[in-house]
Design a protein around this motif. Structure first.
Motif, PDB file in Angstrom:
ATOM      1  N   ALA A   1       0.830  -1.206   0.000  1.00 48.55           N
ATOM      2  CA  ALA A   1       0.000   0.000   0.000  1.00 48.55           C
ATOM      3  C   ALA A   1       0.866   1.257   0.000  1.00 48.55           C
ATOM      4  N   LEU A   2       1.900   1.268   0.809  1.00 48.43           N
ATOM      5  CA  LEU A   2       2.790   2.428   0.854  1.00 48.43           C
ATOM      6  C   LEU A   2       3.560   2.569  -0.452  1.00 48.43           C
ATOM      7  N   ASP A   3       3.944   1.446  -1.051  1.00 47.55           N
ATOM      8  CA  ASP A   3       4.651   1.484  -2.330  1.00 47.55           C
ATOM      9  C   ASP A   3       3.760   2.048  -3.431  1.00 47.55           C
ATOM     10  N   LEU A   4       2.439   1.926  -3.267  1.00 47.09           N
ATOM     11  CA  LEU A   4       1.486   2.484  -4.234  1.00 47.09           C
ATOM     12  C   LEU A   4       1.065   3.902  -3.851  1.00 47.09           C
ATOM     13  N   ASP A   5       1.831   4.508  -2.951  1.00 48.96           N
ATOM     14  CA  ASP A   5       1.652   5.913  -2.564  1.00 48.96           C
ATOM     15  C   ASP A   5       0.344   6.175  -1.837  1.00 48.96           C
ATOM     16  N   MET A   6      -0.126   5.187  -1.056  1.00 47.57           N
ATOM     17  CA  MET A   6      -1.262   5.463  -0.179  1.00 47.57           C
ATOM     18  C   MET A   6      -0.746   6.217   1.045  1.00 47.57           C
ATOM     19  N   GLN A   7      -1.612   7.053   1.613  1.00 49.49           N
ATOM     20  CA  GLN A   7      -1.144   8.015   2.606  1.00 49.49           C
ATOM     21  C   GLN A   7      -1.059   7.474   4.031  1.00 49.49           C
ATOM     22  N   GLY A   8      -1.564   6.270   4.267  1.00 46.99           N
ATOM     23  CA  GLY A   8      -1.501   5.740   5.620  1.00 46.99           C
ATOM     24  C   GLY A   8      -2.158   4.381   5.713  1.00 46.99           C
ATOM     25  N   LEU A   9      -2.232   3.885   6.945  1.00 43.75           N
ATOM     26  CA  LEU A   9      -2.768   2.559   7.200  1.00 43.75           C
ATOM     27  C   LEU A   9      -3.737   2.590   8.369  1.00 43.75           C
ATOM     28  N   MET A  10      -4.797   1.799   8.277  1.00 39.34           N
ATOM     29  CA  MET A  10      -5.692   1.575   9.411  1.00 39.34           C
ATOM     30  C   MET A  10      -5.558   0.097   9.797  1.00 39.34           C
ATOM     31  N   ILE A  11      -5.001  -0.156  10.972  1.00 34.52           N
ATOM     32  CA  ILE A  11      -4.706  -1.529  11.389  1.00 34.52           C
ATOM     33  C   ILE A  11      -5.360  -1.806  12.744  1.00 34.52           C
ATOM     34  N   GLU A  12      -6.078  -2.904  12.811  1.00 33.60           N
ATOM     35  CA  GLU A  12      -6.755  -3.257  14.062  1.00 33.60           C
ATOM     36  C   GLU A  12      -5.775  -3.834  15.069  1.00 33.60           C
ATOM     37  N   SER A  13      -5.862  -3.310  16.298  1.00 31.44           N
ATOM     38  CA  SER A  13      -4.937  -3.732  17.345  1.00 31.44           C
ATOM     39  C   SER A  13      -5.687  -3.922  18.660  1.00 31.44           C
ATOM     40  N   HIS A  14      -5.406  -5.034  19.329  1.00 31.38           N
ATOM     41  CA  HIS A  14      -6.098  -5.441  20.564  1.00 31.38           C
ATOM     42  C   HIS A  14      -5.042  -5.864  21.572  1.00 31.38           C
ATOM     43  N   LEU A  15      -5.266  -5.575  22.834  1.00 34.24           N
ATOM     44  CA  LEU A  15      -4.260  -5.938  23.833  1.00 34.24           C
ATOM     45  C   LEU A  15      -4.041  -7.444  23.909  1.00 34.24           C
ATOM     46  N   ASP A  16      -5.059  -8.241  23.534  1.00 34.59           N
ATOM     47  CA  ASP A  16      -4.906  -9.699  23.465  1.00 34.59           C
ATOM     48  C   ASP A  16      -5.841 -10.237  22.379  1.00 34.59           C
ATOM     49  N   PRO A  17      -5.381 -10.258  21.126  1.00 37.53           N
ATOM     50  CA  PRO A  17      -6.245 -10.667  20.010  1.00 37.53           C
ATOM     51  C   PRO A  17      -6.848 -12.060  20.168  1.00 37.53           C
ATOM     52  N   THR A  18      -6.213 -12.935  20.914  1.00 39.56           N
ATOM     53  CA  THR A  18      -6.710 -14.314  21.035  1.00 39.56           C
ATOM     54  C   THR A  18      -8.067 -14.369  21.715  1.00 39.56           C
ATOM     55  N   ILE A  19      -8.410 -13.334  22.480  1.00 36.78           N
ATOM     56  CA  ILE A  19      -9.703 -13.340  23.178  1.00 36.78           C
ATOM     57  C   ILE A  19     -10.635 -12.247  22.651  1.00 36.78           C
ATOM     58  N   ALA A  20     -10.289 -11.663  21.510  1.00 43.02           N
ATOM     59  CA  ALA A  20     -11.121 -10.598  20.945  1.00 43.02           C
ATOM     60  C   ALA A  20     -12.508 -11.120  20.600  1.00 43.02           C
ATOM     61  N   TRP A  21     -13.521 -10.291  20.789  1.00 43.85           N
ATOM     62  CA  TRP A  21     -14.908 -10.696  20.541  1.00 43.85           C
ATOM     63  C   TRP A  21     -15.240 -10.716  19.046  1.00 43.85           C
ATOM     64  N   THR A  22     -14.498  -9.961  18.248  1.00 44.55           N
ATOM     65  CA  THR A  22     -14.733  -9.930  16.799  1.00 44.55           C
ATOM     66  C   THR A  22     -13.398  -9.924  16.058  1.00 44.55           C
ATOM     67  N   ASP A  23     -13.375 -10.626  14.931  1.00 45.56           N
ATOM     68  CA  ASP A  23     -12.214 -10.613  14.016  1.00 45.56           C
ATOM     69  C   ASP A  23     -10.883 -10.811  14.734  1.00 45.56           C
ATOM     70  N   ALA A  24     -10.816 -11.841  15.566  1.00 40.32           N
ATOM     71  CA  ALA A  24      -9.608 -12.090  16.355  1.00 40.32           C
ATOM     72  C   ALA A  24      -8.379 -12.336  15.486  1.00 40.32           C
ATOM     73  N   LYS A  25      -8.562 -13.045  14.362  1.00 39.42           N
ATOM     74  CA  LYS A  25      -7.407 -13.454  13.553  1.00 39.42           C
ATOM     75  C   LYS A  25      -6.703 -12.289  12.865  1.00 39.42           C
ATOM     76  N   GLN A  26      -7.415 -11.192  12.649  1.00 40.46           N
ATOM     77  CA  GLN A  26      -6.811 -10.099  11.885  1.00 40.46           C
ATOM     78  C   GLN A  26      -6.287  -8.968  12.767  1.00 40.46           C
ATOM     79  N   GLN A  27      -6.374  -9.112  14.080  1.00 41.09           N
ATOM     80  CA  GLN A  27      -5.880  -8.082  14.975  1.00 41.09           C
ATOM     81  C   GLN A  27      -4.475  -8.424  15.464  1.00 41.09           C
ATOM     82  N   VAL A  28      -3.713  -7.387  15.778  1.00 37.83           N
ATOM     83  CA  VAL A  28      -2.356  -7.567  16.284  1.00 37.83           C
ATOM     84  C   VAL A  28      -2.222  -6.844  17.622  1.00 37.83           C
TER      85      VAL A  28
END
Length: 369
Positions: free
Chosen positions: A222-249
């Motif tokens: 995305a950055l190589d294609l000159d996009m201006q930023g990133l929106m990344i999901e982050s959780h203090l403990d993704p393994t117990i997240a209530w939604t989309d656990a696999k894609q959070q860091v």
């Protein structure tokens, strides 16, 4: 055709937390509890790499019975996180009530989700609720790959008077099962950027990937294609997240991802490099002209074939001939170290145009008769 949007530069309303680092919007997929949200916010703020804190308060889910967000009380938690960390906050809104409650709670940035963008009535309701309000708004691409819907949503929000506007590229639904949760279809984001170069586009690798392992790869592309930023999901403990656990860091993992990203220049750093790039581009221009000329010559032969088939009552489509072309040309492309998928798409495009031209020739006979 260029899009006529009245927008302000992203730098006027959101900036990278670190010099020479990408703009990052991060936070949990869902605000689950006050402690979970506030603790995650502190961990993210501690990295010193976050531009804004995001959290899902209202969650549009595919099926009833799934967790649909904590609701309005989450706005109070988000405000507490903002007061304690100093991070501006961002939430998704899906109707006028969401807009009103988010504004009343002091949310700094709103975004329109993919499921909302697909419905012009919903987008217009949100736009009407925003009329007369000065707040940044980001618009995610629709779930399905429809550039017009994405553009229409951006135009509706802009016409409501929102000039601090950005697009979010989060990938598109596809029947094909691949490594991605949502196919990036980078070409659609590139088309949008081409139509409106001044429009900031922020990439959402979490929703594109669906799993945390390939988030670094998509983020860098995305950055190589000159996009201006990133929106990344982050959780203090993704393994117990209530939604989309696999894609959070975790915030720590997010910090590592950011540290390993490379920011490239949009233009060459020196005159010598610029001259070299200009020279290579001239070679490309010359080759492009030759390619277009050869395609035109090919289509001229296609017309003659169409006339022959018309005059001798032969069907347009010859499946065996098409199979032969695909087999031989793919083998030739492979020998020349061209990507076979690219070669196949190019051949399919030319074949489609050949059929169109031959169909015109066949129909022209019918009209005359």
């Amino acid at each position: 055709m260029k899009l006529n949007l009245n927008i302000q530069p992203l730098s006027t309303w959101l900036k990278p937390a670190e010099e020479n680092k990408p703009l990052i919007i991060a936070g949990p997929c869902s605000a689950e509890t006050e402690d979970q949200l506030v603790t995650t916010a502190h961990l993210l703020a501690k990295t010193g790499k976050i531009s804004a804190l995001r959290a899902g308060i209202w969650k549009p889910r595919t099926r009833p019975g799934e967790f649909e967000g904590i609701g309005s009380v989450g706005l109070q938690w988000l405000n507490r996180a903002k007061q304690e960390t100093g991070l501006p906050t961002a939430v998704e809104v899906a109707n006028a009530r969401h807009v009103e409650e988010a504004l009343a709670a002091g949310v700094d940035i709103l975004w329109v989700g993919a499921r909302s963008t697909v419905n012009p009535f919903t987008v217009q309701e949100i736009a009407d609720a925003l009329r007369g309000v000065d707040i940044p708004v980001m618009v995610k691409n629709p779930v399905n790959p429809d550039l017009s819907l994405w553009i229409g949503a951006l135009e509706r929000i802009n016409q409501a008077g929102i000039t601090r506007l950005a697009a979010i590229h989060r990938g598109f639904s596809s029947f094909e099962k691949t490594a991605f949760r949502n196919e990036p279809m980078w070409e659609l984001a590139i088309q949008l950027k081409t139509l409106c170069p001044e429009l900031p586009i922020i990439n959402d690798p979490s929703h594109i990937c669906g799993n945390r392992e390939i988030i670094p790869y998509v983020s860098q592309k995305a950055l190589d294609l000159d996009m201006q930023g990133l929106m990344i999901e982050s959780h203090l403990d993704p393994t117990i997240a209530w939604t989309d656990a696999k894609q959070q860091v975790t915030p720590s993992a997010l910090s590592d991802i950011i540290d390993n990203l490379t920011l490239r220049h949009t233009e060459p750093a020196t005159r010598a490099l610029s001259d070299k790039l200009d020279e290579l581009r001239k070679q490309i221009d010359k080759l492009d002209d030759q390619i277009i000329q050869k395609i035109a010559e090919r289509m001229s032969v296609v017309e003659k074939i169409g006339e022959y088939k018309r005059d001798n009552d032969i069907t347009i489509l010859q499946v065996n001939r098409w199979d032969e072309i695909m087999h031989k040309r793919s083998a030739f492309a492979r020998a020349l170290k061209l990507d076979v998928n690219f070669a196949a798409k190019l051949l399919e495009l030319m074949h489609s145009e050949s059929i169109r031209k031959q169909t015109e020739i066949m129909n022209a006979k019918s009209v005359v008769e």
